[in-house]
Write a protein that holds these residues in place. Structure first.
Motif, PDB file in Angstrom:
ATOM      1  N   TYR A  35       0.845  -1.197   0.000  1.00 18.88           N
ATOM      2  CA  TYR A  35       0.000   0.000   0.000  1.00 18.88           C
ATOM      3  C   TYR A  35       0.883   1.250   0.000  1.00 18.88           C
ATOM      4  CZ  TYR A  35      -3.334   3.491   1.733  1.00 18.88           C
ATOM      5  OH  TYR A  35      -4.105   4.616   1.893  1.00 18.88           O
ATOM      6  N   GLU A  44      -3.791   5.720  -7.026  1.00 14.45           N
ATOM      7  CA  GLU A  44      -4.927   5.731  -6.098  1.00 14.45           C
ATOM      8  C   GLU A  44      -5.093   4.312  -5.570  1.00 14.45           C
ATOM      9  OE1 GLU A  44      -9.750   5.872  -6.101  1.00 14.45           O
ATOM     10  OE2 GLU A  44      -8.718   6.799  -7.783  1.00 14.45           O
ATOM     11  N   ARG A  46      -6.844   1.890  -2.368  1.00 17.40           N
ATOM     12  CA  ARG A  46      -7.686   1.713  -1.180  1.00 17.40           C
ATOM     13  C   ARG A  46      -7.459   0.308  -0.662  1.00 17.40           C
ATOM     14  NH1 ARG A  46     -13.590   2.824  -2.447  1.00 17.40           N
ATOM     15  NH2 ARG A  46     -13.111   1.774  -4.391  1.00 17.40           N
ATOM     16  N   LYS A  47      -7.537   0.148   0.653  1.00 13.70           N
ATOM     17  CA  LYS A  47      -7.311  -1.174   1.235  1.00 13.70           C
ATOM     18  C   LYS A  47      -8.519  -1.637   2.030  1.00 13.70           C
ATOM     19  CE  LYS A  47      -4.568   0.898   4.880  1.00 13.70           C
ATOM     20  NZ  LYS A  47      -3.328   0.911   5.598  1.00 13.70           N
ATOM     21  N   ILE A  49     -11.359  -3.121   1.169  1.00 12.11           N
ATOM     22  CA  ILE A  49     -12.614  -2.618   0.616  1.00 12.11           C
ATOM     23  C   ILE A  49     -13.711  -3.659   0.807  1.00 12.11           C
ATOM     24  CG2 ILE A  49     -13.768  -1.811  -1.494  1.00 12.11           C
ATOM     25  CD1 ILE A  49     -11.464  -0.032  -0.536  1.00 12.11           C
ATOM     26  N   ASN A  72      -9.168   2.126  -8.779  1.00 10.84           N
ATOM     27  CA  ASN A  72     -10.573   1.714  -8.823  1.00 10.84           C
ATOM     28  C   ASN A  72     -10.860   0.714  -9.942  1.00 10.84           C
ATOM     29  OD1 ASN A  72     -13.027   1.870  -7.432  1.00 10.84           O
ATOM     30  ND2 ASN A  72     -13.891   3.155  -9.032  1.00 10.84           N
TER      31      ASN A  72
END
Length: 125
Positions: A35, A44, A46-47, A49, A72
């Motif tokens: 990350y 970008e 995200r972790k 999710i 995404n």
């Protein structure tokens, strides 16, 4: 940035983490370090999710958790196992299907060389 370029950056970052840490740690350690590396590259990320499960008119909010989601569109599932099994393949394909994500990377950090622990998946709706 196109999908292949992003995928190359992800794999490069994963190799960097693996070279620094080696095999033998928990998935969570690799997840945090990967990350960090991906964010450092300006991606970008995200972790953890949450992906709800939708069955007909029923929505279950406590479905699955994606380890990392990049730009995404690319699902990253991290493992620290002796070998991939069909269950891990099914898991990442399910994540990709539920979130309608086009690409997935299954990364096994419990290998001598990370290049031997990488599987790429493509989802076409």
């Amino acid at each position: 940035m196109d999908n292949n370029t992003v995928t190359e950056k992800i794999i490069g970052a994963a190799i960097e983490v693996h070279k620094a840490l080696g095999p033998g740690l928990l998935e969570s350690a690799y997840q945090e370090c990967l990350y960090f590396e991906l964010k450092s590259l300006g991606l970008e990320v995200r972790k953890k999710i949450s992906l709800p499960i939708i069955y007909k008119d029923l929505k279950l909010n406590h479905g699955y958790r994606i380890d990392l989601l990049v730009e995404n569109k690319i699902v990253i599932e991290l493992k620290t196992v002796e070998a991939f099994t069909d269950v891990y393949t099914a898991q990442i394909l399910t994540y990709m299907k539920l979130g309608n994500y086009p690409l997935g990377l299954l990364l096994n950090f419990h290998t001598k060389l990370l290049k031997n622990g990488i599987k790429r998946f493509i989802h076409t709706p």
